[in-house]
Design a protein around this motif. Structure first.
Motif, PDB file in Angstrom:
ATOM      1  N   SER A   1       0.810  -1.216   0.000  1.00 56.75           N
ATOM      2  CA  SER A   1       0.000   0.000   0.000  1.00 56.75           C
ATOM      3  C   SER A   1       0.844   1.266   0.000  1.00 56.75           C
ATOM      4  CB  SER A   1      -0.932   0.001   1.220  1.00 56.75           C
ATOM      5  OG  SER A   1      -0.174  -0.031   2.432  1.00 56.75           O
ATOM      6  N   ASN A   2       2.120   1.161   0.422  1.00 53.57           N
ATOM      7  CA  ASN A   2       3.107   2.243   0.317  1.00 53.57           C
ATOM      8  C   ASN A   2       2.648   3.539   0.974  1.00 53.57           C
ATOM      9  OD1 ASN A   2       5.480   3.538  -0.429  1.00 53.57           O
ATOM     10  ND2 ASN A   2       4.849   3.861  -2.553  1.00 53.57           N
ATOM     11  N   PRO A   3       2.381   3.522   2.275  1.00 53.77           N
ATOM     12  CA  PRO A   3       1.891   4.741   2.936  1.00 53.77           C
ATOM     13  C   PRO A   3       2.902   5.874   2.950  1.00 53.77           C
ATOM     14  CG  PRO A   3       2.456   3.062   4.551  1.00 53.77           C
ATOM     15  CD  PRO A   3       2.504   2.389   3.216  1.00 53.77           C
ATOM     16  N   GLY A   4       4.197   5.561   2.767  1.00 57.16           N
ATOM     17  CA  GLY A   4       5.216   6.605   2.780  1.00 57.16           C
ATOM     18  C   GLY A   4       5.555   7.161   1.416  1.00 57.16           C
ATOM     19  N   ASN A   5       4.847   6.701   0.358  1.00 57.47           N
ATOM     20  CA  ASN A   5       5.049   7.223  -0.991  1.00 57.47           C
ATOM     21  C   ASN A   5       6.506   7.109  -1.436  1.00 57.47           C
ATOM     22  OD1 ASN A   5       4.231   8.424  -3.432  1.00 57.47           O
ATOM     23  ND2 ASN A   5       4.791  10.467  -2.713  1.00 57.47           N
TER      24      ASN A   5
ATOM     25  N   GLY B   1      21.376   9.009   1.036  1.00 57.09           N
ATOM     26  CA  GLY B   1      21.366  10.265   1.771  1.00 57.09           C
ATOM     27  C   GLY B   1      20.549  11.327   1.054  1.00 57.09           C
ATOM     28  N   CYS B   2      20.517  12.523   1.618  1.00 58.93           N
ATOM     29  CA  CYS B   2      19.744  13.623   1.046  1.00 58.93           C
ATOM     30  C   CYS B   2      20.225  13.963  -0.361  1.00 58.93           C
ATOM     31  CB  CYS B   2      19.863  14.864   1.918  1.00 58.93           C
ATOM     32  SG  CYS B   2      19.036  14.722   3.504  1.00 58.93           S
TER      33      CYS B   2
ATOM     34  N   SER C   1      11.569  14.464  -3.944  1.00 60.12           N
ATOM     35  CA  SER C   1      11.221  15.809  -3.482  1.00 60.12           C
ATOM     36  C   SER C   1       9.730  15.960  -3.227  1.00 60.12           C
ATOM     37  CB  SER C   1      11.682  16.852  -4.510  1.00 60.12           C
ATOM     38  OG  SER C   1      11.087  16.603  -5.766  1.00 60.12           O
ATOM     39  N   ALA C   2       8.925  15.020  -3.698  1.00 61.80           N
ATOM     40  CA  ALA C   2       7.500  15.057  -3.369  1.00 61.80           C
ATOM     41  C   ALA C   2       7.273  14.807  -1.888  1.00 61.80           C
ATOM     42  CB  ALA C   2       6.745  14.011  -4.191  1.00 61.80           C
TER      43      ALA C   2
ATOM     44  N   SER D   1      14.791  15.526  -0.836  1.00 61.34           N
ATOM     45  CA  SER D   1      14.743  14.071  -1.026  1.00 61.34           C
ATOM     46  C   SER D   1      15.448  13.331   0.117  1.00 61.34           C
ATOM     47  CB  SER D   1      15.372  13.682  -2.378  1.00 61.34           C
ATOM     48  OG  SER D   1      14.638  14.241  -3.439  1.00 61.34           O
ATOM     49  N   CYS D   2      15.187  13.770   1.346  1.00 63.28           N
ATOM     50  CA  CYS D   2      15.728  13.117   2.544  1.00 63.28           C
ATOM     51  C   CYS D   2      14.669  12.183   3.133  1.00 63.28           C
ATOM     52  CB  CYS D   2      16.086  14.147   3.622  1.00 63.28           C
ATOM     53  SG  CYS D   2      17.230  15.433   3.106  1.00 63.28           S
ATOM     54  N   PHE D   3      15.098  11.051   3.654  1.00 64.43           N
ATOM     55  CA  PHE D   3      14.187  10.236   4.441  1.00 64.43           C
ATOM     56  C   PHE D   3      13.840  10.986   5.727  1.00 64.43           C
ATOM     57  CE2 PHE D   3      16.215   6.994   1.779  1.00 64.43           C
ATOM     58  CZ  PHE D   3      15.084   6.323   1.318  1.00 64.43           C
ATOM     59  N   SER D   4      12.588  10.850   6.175  1.00 66.58           N
ATOM     60  CA  SER D   4      12.062  11.686   7.271  1.00 66.58           C
ATOM     61  C   SER D   4      12.310  11.040   8.625  1.00 66.58           C
ATOM     62  CB  SER D   4      10.571  11.947   7.039  1.00 66.58           C
ATOM     63  OG  SER D   4      10.371  12.619   5.820  1.00 66.58           O
ATOM     64  N   TRP D   5      13.583  11.031   9.034  1.00 58.20           N
ATOM     65  CA  TRP D   5      13.980  10.402  10.296  1.00 58.20           C
ATOM     66  C   TRP D   5      13.513  11.180  11.532  1.00 58.20           C
ATOM     67  CZ3 TRP D   5      17.023  13.594  13.287  1.00 58.20           C
ATOM     68  CH2 TRP D   5      17.626  14.668  12.625  1.00 58.20           C
TER      69      TRP D   5
END
Length: 501
Positions: free
Chosen positions: A60-64, A87-88, A119-120, A125-129
């Motif tokens: 379902s990919n909730p994190g897009n 990385g970013c 970037s969406a 384009s960083c993972f949201s840690w």
């Protein structure tokens, strides 16, 4: 959020949160402002032609997120699985191309999943840690990554007991969060220039974590992990921590906090069981569990800035490509894989292999030879001598003379004991032998810009590397000065502490 949902139809709270990320995050993980990521931003389509394949419909990919995968040809079912987080401002392709993971996947036999954010999700384009809606159990990006793991287990037959996760910078922060939220999924992790689990739980707190995490006790740091999956009591993932001492994007204090956090979770204290020296000016500290196996290892790379440690070359312990935020020092992928047992050794560092020989010493040099000796290892049938990372000889005894060398040249040696089945044990500490003769060394002190202009160094991704040795000299500008020693002709090493012939 499915990609087909228009932005204007998102709930207002999520639109506001995303807009805030785009505006504010440029001040948080500001690594892209210092150096462009031109070499790292190849489009995903380029990856598919080189062996990296995009996978759709994995959940379902909730994190897009996007899923890319590398699987060696002929890989059997029940192989290990590694998840590698970029990385970013990087891409899955950048990590695939430069990190060395595909190389060892081919050699040791495992599957690699490369998640990718865009970037969406985040302006850089960083993972949201730093976002509890994205890095917690069952939520957002963390849930998407675990869905990728489950898809690989179903489609590739990956061994669910041997799933590992690694990441750089923001990917390292997400790695720590995943290990805390899903200790039942991941058997081990490796955090490179990253943050302790749940160091920040808001955008505003993220920057403070980078430059200096909170002054918490090991138990308080450990509680952040234990809170990721309440009620879980183990087994816990084995964790490797990689950090450069000159990292001014994610400060070295984060490595200390990570060490405190995971040793506390394991209940083993913060005093290392052993410490040794590895190539690339790297110090490894090992923290054993109650059974005497490494549970946590820290790798401190002296002088390295912000990035993943790689070591391009053909040697057995070398890997990767130097690029922006892939720094030529030591192959972190090799040592991480051995720590996890991907090379066939016992998880935790190959406990069933012979120990490293002690007492490796250079006993003599001429203009064409270098002689070594070392202490015997019980159970060794022979030894493997490595010159500059490549196997040079297999002597039966504890001495060896290397011949046919070039005058006035430095050679790096390590030695490993080999058992009766032909399995090499851990490598010794590195020693350097410099042959005699030849023209006297020449020394040049100048800015990085001038060294490049004079042809003694070159640039890659905004960083400067010495010609020949490929030593990382820092950023390409007139504000950084180094002394380079040339010996032999055309081969330069950093000699800031003193340059003698």
């Amino acid at each position: 959020m499915p990609p087909s949902v228009p932005h204007h139809r998102l709930p207002r709270t999520r639109r506001v949160r995303r807009l805030f990320r785009r505006i504010a995050f440029t001040a948080v993980l500001g690594l892209v402002a210092a150096t462009p990521i031109a070499t790292a931003a190849a489009p995903p389509a380029a990856a598919a032609a080189g062996g990296l394949q995009q996978v759709t419909g994995f959940g379902s990919n909730p994190g897009n997120l996007q899923m890319y995968e590398y699987t060696p040809a002929g890989l059997p079912a029940n192989a290990p699985l590694v998840v590698a987080l970029h990385g970013c401002a990087q891409t899955a392709d950048a990590y695939y191309t430069n990190s060395g993971w595909p190389q060892f996947a081919d050699r040791w036999g495992f599957d690699v999943v490369f998640p990718q954010t865009t970037s969406a999700n985040n302006a850089l384009s960083c993972f949201s840690w730093f976002d509890a809606a994205e890095d917690s159990r069952g939520k957002g990006e963390a849930a998407s990554i675990v869905q990728m793991v489950e898809h690989a287990k179903q489609s590739r037959g990956s061994d669910g007991r041997r799933v590992y996760v690694t990441g750089l910078s923001a990917g390292g922060g997400m790695t720590a969060d995943l290990l805390a939220a899903y200790p039942d999924v991941f058997a081990g992790g490796s955090v490179a220039s990253g943050l302790p689990a749940q160091c920040a739980t808001s955008q505003a707190a993220a920057s403070g974590c980078q430059t200096g995490p909170q002054k918490l006790s090991p138990a308080q740091w450990g509680d952040k992990v234990r809170g990721g999956y309440p009620g879980y009591t183990g087994p816990w993932p084995r964790v490797a921590i990689w950090q450069g001492t000159s990292d001014y994007t994610v400060y070295p204090a984060n490595a200390t906090a990570l060490r405190d956090q995971w040793t506390d979770v394991w209940g083993i204290g913060q005093t290392p069981s052993s410490t040794d020296t590895l190539p690339g000016n790297t110090t490894r500290s090992v923290y054993n569990d109650s059974a005497g196996q490494p549970a946590v290892e820290t790798y401190t790379v002296s002088g390295m800035g912000h990035g993943l440690a790689v070591s391009p070359g053909p040697g057995a312990e070398q890997c990767g490509r130097a690029a922006a935020y892939f720094l030529n020092t030591i192959c972190s992928t090799y040592y991480t894989g051995v720590f996890w047992g991907l090379d066939g050794g016992t998880p935790g560092g190959g406990g069933d292999r012979l120990p490293a020989p002690a007492g490796v010493t250079v006993t003599g040099v001429t203009d064409a030879t270098a002689s070594l000796s070392w202490n015997a290892v019980a159970g060794a049938a022979s030894y493997a001598v490595f010159r500059n990372g490549t196997k040079a000889a297999s002597p039966a005894g504890t001495t060896y003379t290397d011949t046919g060398l070039t005058a006035a040249t430095a050679y790096r040696y390590t030695v490993a004991a080999v058992d009766g089945s032909g399995t090499a044990g851990a490598a010794s500490a590195q020693v350097t032998a410099t042959t005699t003769g030849g023209a006297p060394a020449r020394c040049f002190t100048a800015t990085n810009y001038a060294q490049v202009a004079a042809g003694r160094a070159h640039t890659t991704g905004g960083y400067v590397y010495a010609n020949g040795s490929e030593a990382n000299m820092g950023l390409y500008n007139v504000f950084v000065t180094h002394t380079l020693k040339e010996s032999p002709a055309g081969y330069f090493v950093i000699a800031d502490s003193g340059c003698t012939g």
